[in-house]
Design an enzyme around this catalytic site. Structure first.
Site, PDB file in Angstrom:
ATOM      1  N   ALA A 130      47.604  80.165   3.621  1.00 44.27           N
ATOM      2  CA  ALA A 130      47.290  81.232   2.664  1.00 44.27           C
ATOM      3  C   ALA A 130      45.772  81.211   2.458  1.00 44.27           C
ATOM      4  O   ALA A 130      45.118  80.183   2.669  1.00 44.27           O
ATOM      5  CB  ALA A 130      48.014  80.978   1.358  1.00 44.27           C
TER       6      ALA A 130
ATOM      7  N   GLY B  40      50.813  78.001   4.607  1.00 37.82           N
ATOM      8  CA  GLY B  40      51.577  79.253   4.680  1.00 37.82           C
ATOM      9  C   GLY B  40      51.885  79.677   6.114  1.00 37.82           C
ATOM     10  O   GLY B  40      52.843  80.422   6.346  1.00 37.82           O
TER      11      GLY B  40
ATOM     12  N   GLU C 147      54.884  77.790   7.045  1.00 41.14           N
ATOM     13  CA  GLU C 147      55.973  78.377   6.257  1.00 41.14           C
ATOM     14  C   GLU C 147      56.432  79.703   6.862  1.00 41.14           C
ATOM     15  O   GLU C 147      57.621  80.006   6.894  1.00 41.14           O
ATOM     16  CB  GLU C 147      55.526  78.564   4.798  1.00 41.14           C
ATOM     17  CG  GLU C 147      55.334  77.228   4.073  1.00 41.14           C
ATOM     18  CD  GLU C 147      54.735  77.396   2.686  1.00 41.14           C
ATOM     19  OE1 GLU C 147      53.618  77.937   2.574  1.00 41.14           O
ATOM     20  OE2 GLU C 147      55.366  76.981   1.707  1.00 41.14           O
TER      21      GLU C 147
ATOM     22  N   GLU D  36      48.740  71.286   1.767  1.00 39.89           N
ATOM     23  CA  GLU D  36      48.456  71.807   0.423  1.00 39.89           C
ATOM     24  C   GLU D  36      48.034  70.745  -0.584  1.00 39.89           C
ATOM     25  O   GLU D  36      47.165  70.997  -1.430  1.00 39.89           O
ATOM     26  CB  GLU D  36      49.679  72.566  -0.131  1.00 39.89           C
ATOM     27  CG  GLU D  36      49.886  73.945   0.475  1.00 39.89           C
ATOM     28  CD  GLU D  36      50.766  73.950   1.715  1.00 39.89           C
ATOM     29  OE1 GLU D  36      50.999  72.862   2.292  1.00 39.89           O
ATOM     30  OE2 GLU D  36      51.216  75.028   2.108  1.00 39.89           O
TER      31      GLU D  36
END
Ligand code: HXC
Length: 259
Positions: free
Chosen positions: A65, A110, A113, A133
């Site tokens: 992200a 992300g 993910e 993260e």
């Protein structure tokens, strides 16, 4: 529809969606999440498309992200951003057409993910995976804490998430995060070969199989088998089931028609 961060190419019944934010290693910002949501709706309704391949331009699949967007967020905004991404990824997971992640490079945070929301993961020998993260003071927020344990088991998922370790394609394959590794310049050809193989089968059957697997996955065996029975039964109302079985019994080749 116009896309700034995604590129769509179609080859027969295969759609190839490339993440196209190369300078930021395809980092996912809110606008890109909106585009992925729009693209998913577009592909769902495109009758020509049977299978979707996702890949990244440049050296990343998705490097996570967008950290520059997240840096300023407060708790409520952080929660909203995570929820937005999780909802978009669940749309991908439940897109009735099979999805293949062709992981060309970094699939971090992300990005890992996103790959986990796809049905099948293939990777280049140069790809890297991880959930880094905790090194940024956050946790995986696009459902990584949920999908990773389901794919690789609780202990390995906890190890990866708690350490933030970045792993190679070899290790990703050994823990079941991906299924095949190819040389970088052979990844897309192999992804397309797999997509075409799926595309030759009866699409109503493939889609019912995906629905049955997804809907039954977290249920007890009795409920899951009942879901399967419903989708199994639905196949019998298709031309493809009649033609497929007749062709087998007549020792003929079948051409499936149902979309
Ligand atoms: C924003 C990013 C980015 C990211 C890379 N860039 N990753 N920008 N968000 N996630 C940008 C860099 O700032 C840089 O911009 C450009 O892309 C190239 O990156 P470099 O770091 O210069 O490349 P390189 O040295 O090759 O290193 C590659 C890398 C590194 C190892 C992948 O970029 C990296 O560690 N990225 C962050 C990985 C990460 O922590 N991902 C998880 C994010 S959190 P400039 O302008 O300097 O050229 C997450 C949470 C998900 O994903 C859940 C949210 C709810």
């Amino acid at each position: 529809m116009n896309f700034k961060f995604l590129e769509l190419k179609k080859e027969e019944s295969i759609a190839i969606v490339s993440f196209n934010r190369e300078k930021a290693l395809n980092a996912l910002n809110s606008a890109m999440l909106d585009e992925i949501s729009d693209m998913t709706k577009l592909l769902k309704n495109d009758e020509e498309v049977n299978v979707v391949i996702f890949t990244g331009k440049g050296k990343a699949f998705i490097a996570g992200a967008d950290i520059s967007e997240m840096e300023k967020l407060n708790s409520f905004e952080g929660m909203a951003f995570g929820k937005k991404g999780s909802e978009v990824f669940t749309m991908i997971e439940n897109l009735e057409k099979p999805t293949i992640a062709a992981i060309n490079g970094y699939a971090l945070g992300g990005g890992c993910e996103f790959a986990m929301a796809c049905d099948i993961r293939l990777a280049s020998s140069k790809a890297k995976f991880g959930q880094p993260e905790v090194g940024l003071g956050i946790i995986p927020g696009f459902s990584g804490t949920q999908r990773l344990p389901k794919l690789v088991g609780l202990a390995k998922a906890k190890e990866l998430i708690f350490t933030g370790d970045i792993i190679s394609s070899e290790e990703a394959k050994s823990i079941g995060l991906i299924t095949y590794i190819y040389e970088a310049d052979e990844l897309m050809e192999n992804a397309k070969t797999l997509a075409k193989k799926i595309s030759k089968n009866a699409q109503l059957a493939v889609r019912n199989a995906k629905r049955s697997i997804n809907e039954g996955f977290n249920k007890d065996m009795v409920s899951a088998s009942s879901i399967e029975a419903t989708y199994f039964g639905m196949c019998f109302s298709s031309e493809d089931q009649k033609n497929g079985m007749k062709a087998f019994l007549n020792k003929e080749k079948v051409k499936f028609i149902t979309k």
